[in-house]
Design an enzyme around this catalytic site. Structure first.
Site, PDB file in Angstrom:
ATOM      1  N   SER A 251       0.837  -1.190   0.000  1.00  0.00           N
ATOM      2  CA  SER A 251       0.000   0.000   0.000  1.00  0.00           C
ATOM      3  C   SER A 251       0.876   1.245   0.000  1.00  0.00           C
ATOM      4  CB  SER A 251      -0.893   0.002   1.238  1.00  0.00           C
ATOM      5  OG  SER A 251      -0.102   0.173   2.401  1.00  0.00           O
ATOM      6  N   LYS A 252       0.234   2.368  -0.095  1.00  0.00           N
ATOM      7  CA  LYS A 252       0.928   3.651  -0.178  1.00  0.00           C
ATOM      8  C   LYS A 252       2.041   3.798   0.850  1.00  0.00           C
ATOM      9  CE  LYS A 252      -2.879   3.622  -0.901  1.00  0.00           C
ATOM     10  NZ  LYS A 252      -3.566   2.484  -1.464  1.00  0.00           N
ATOM     11  N   ARG A 253       1.779   3.307   2.049  1.00  0.00           N
ATOM     12  CA  ARG A 253       2.796   3.553   3.069  1.00  0.00           C
ATOM     13  C   ARG A 253       4.078   2.760   2.836  1.00  0.00           C
ATOM     14  NH1 ARG A 253       2.395  -0.718   6.635  1.00  0.00           N
ATOM     15  NH2 ARG A 253       0.510  -1.833   6.074  1.00  0.00           N
ATOM     16  N   GLY A 255       5.629   3.077   0.102  1.00  0.00           N
ATOM     17  CA  GLY A 255       6.343   3.824  -0.930  1.00  0.00           C
ATOM     18  C   GLY A 255       5.544   3.826  -2.217  1.00  0.00           C
TER      19      GLY A 255
END
Length: 492
Positions: A251-253, A255
């Site tokens: 997911s986004k977290r 990167g």
RNA sequence: GUCCCCAUCGUCCAGAGGCCUAGGACGCGGCCCUUUCAAGGCUGAAACCCGGGUUCGAAUCCCGGUGGGGACGCCA
């Protein structure tokens, strides 16, 4: 039978690397077997879909080189390929299910259902729709209808055992008792995912469904629907998920997750494709670097592994470096050019002019020199900077490290004079002259070389110094050496 | 909670009963090349989750455990 596969993204986000890999596997399968790769946009969730996302996904696919045979922009015999344009078709299919008693109207309010679920969750239990509306009396229905109650349509899940032979997991069996009577048509007359995929896969003649592992548990629902429609289900292949370094779903977290971001970071589409192909698939031997053409020839569903894969950009970096190393110089130039321009380092006309005496445009020679040192296209900007500016800046570290000796200015001045009359100014001659100068002055060649490097690049590192000098040419090299002499003179 | 999937070096893969003293790649260490940085070459450390079976023989088959992941929506 000609295989027909599809990639069916929902335009509620950009093209995720996981989605890109799913698309790639489908595409490879189609190309491998001379089948058709169909792109279908699943935009039935009007709330969350947007035209911008669709463009982003299409761009991402094009960048990766995954061309589609049917779908947006190219059309095809089974269109439309946007689910939002197929609503009538879904309503018609649902109408048929209702007429045949395979589905029924449900008047339950979402609020009530949500509450039931929350209660169940608090008790630590799973909750399935209780079929309240399956047994409504005609009077009650009339009452609800008269009161203007909104109604959805639920599929009446039969008591059955569903099973399928997954191409990557083998046989998977599910007892349908674990499947609730799921909604197929929302009260706003939009179909749910389960309904629209099955209807479309039937309509579009999809023979193989290659999708993420997360759909395994949806497959029984789909199987039941295929059966209800009297259609032969496609072959299923559920590919493992891509995880982040912490083994959690990417997911986004973690990167960058969209292919657009990787493009911007300077990755080559060929490297991305090669890397993605190897995440969860292998040709069966130790081959790693395989251009797309080879991937097509070697791709096979039974080479897909069953376990999830961690997305590790370290290896992607290496692979990208490998692709940069072998990219034809014309293509490399074209890819790097806009980056240089954006950094205000746009090459001049002379730099790209054909040069028969040296075997190619000056810029090509420069990029070839820099190539082994670049992992990403964006690296070229800083690598090339000293070669594209008129006057280089001396890095403080370089000055301290290589220009501290008191006589170094004199040594460099001597070298500048010697190189100024050197003919021809080629690598062998330059090297011989640099070494001879160092020797004559009683210093190590290395010391003179390092000072020279600072003079012409301003840095402690660069490609081989003789290549650099020759590339810069006699005039500029000597000018830069002399400028350093001046700099040192002023300094002391 | 229920159902499902998965389980080999830190990471990605190879391995489908003896070929395994478990192979390759990335990354990491060392050496070589060398004017620096890379690239390249050589080399080293590094794994079959645990426990039971089956078998002459198991990383490979079966069962259990543990661990990880996924799904349980009028999202897709």
């Amino acid at each position: 039978m000609v295989p027909r596969v599809r990639f069916a993204p929902s335009p509620t986000g950009y093209l995720h690397v996981g989605g890109a890999r799913t698309a790639l596997f489908n595409w490879l399968y189609a190309r491998r077997h001379g089948g058709a790769f169909i792109l279908r946009i699943e935009d039935t969730d009007v709330e969350r879909s947007s035209a911008e996302m669709i463009d982003g996904i299409l761009d991402g696919l094009r960048w990766l080189g995954l061309d589609w045979d049917e779908g947006p922009e190219v059309g095809g015999p089974h269109g439309p390929y946007f689910q939002s344009e197929r609503l009538d078709r879904y309503r018609q299919a649902v109408g048929r299910l209702v007429a045949e008693g395979r589905a029924y109207y449900c008047y339950c309010t979402p609020e009530r259902l949500r509450r039931e679920r929350e209660f169940a969750e608090q008790r630590g239990e799973a909750w399935q729709y209780d079929r309240t509306c399956l047994t409504l009396s005609p009077e009650r229905i009339a009452e609800l209808e008269g009161g203007g109650a909104r109604r959805a349509v639920r599929f009446k899940v039969p008591l059955a055992q569903t099973a399928f032979d997954d191409q990557v997991h083998g046989r998977i069996e599910f007892d349908a008792s674990h499947v609730e009577d799921f909604v197929v048509l929302r009260s706003d007359l939009h179909p749910t995912y389960h309904l629209s995929v099955v209807v479309d896969d039937v309509d579009m003649g999809i023979t193989h469904v290659i999708r993420g592992d997360d759909h395994i548990s949806n497959t029984p629902k789909h199987l039941l629907l295929f059966e209800a429609f009297g259609a032969e289900p496609p072959v299923f292949a559920h590919v493992p998920l891509i995880l982040g370094a912490d083994k959690k779903r990417l997911s986004k977290r973690h990167g960058a997750t969209s292919v657009t971001e990787y493009r911007q970071q300077g990755y080559l589409p060929g490297a991305m494709v090669n890397f993605l192909a190897l995440l969860g698939w292998s040709p069966g031997d130790d081959s790693e670097l395989m251009p797309v053409g080879e991937l097509v020839v070697r791709f096979s569903l039974d080479g897909i592994s069953g376990g999830n894969a961690v997305f590790d950009t370290t290896k992607l970096d290496w692979m990208n470096g490998q692709y940069i190393a072998t990219l034809p110089v014309e293509a490399l130039t074209a890819a790097v050019d806009p980056l240089l321009a954006a950094a205000d380092l746009a090459p001049t006309a002379e730099m790209i002019a054909p040069d028969t005496s040296t075997g190619g445009p000056w810029l090509h020679r420069l990029l070839n020199l820099l190539r082994p040192r670049a992992k990403r296209l964006t690296d070229f900007v800083e690598l090339a900077r000293p070669f594209l500016v008129e006057t280089v800046e001396y890095e403080a570290e370089a000055v301290v490290k290589h220009l501290s000796s008191p006589d170094i200015g004199d040594h460099v001045a001597t070298l500048a004079a010697a190189l100024g009359t050197l003919e021809p100014f080629d690598e062998a001659q330059v090297e011989a002259m640099v070494r001879a100068t160092a020797s004559a002055r009683g210093i190590k060649a290395g010391a003179l070389i390092h000072a020279t490097r600072v003079a012409v690049t301003g840095r402690t590192t660069s490609p081989g110094i003789f290549e650099v000098l020759v590339l810069l040419g006699k005039t500029r090299s000597v000018a830069r050496l002399e400028r350093l002499v001046g700099f040192l003179g002023r300094r002391t």
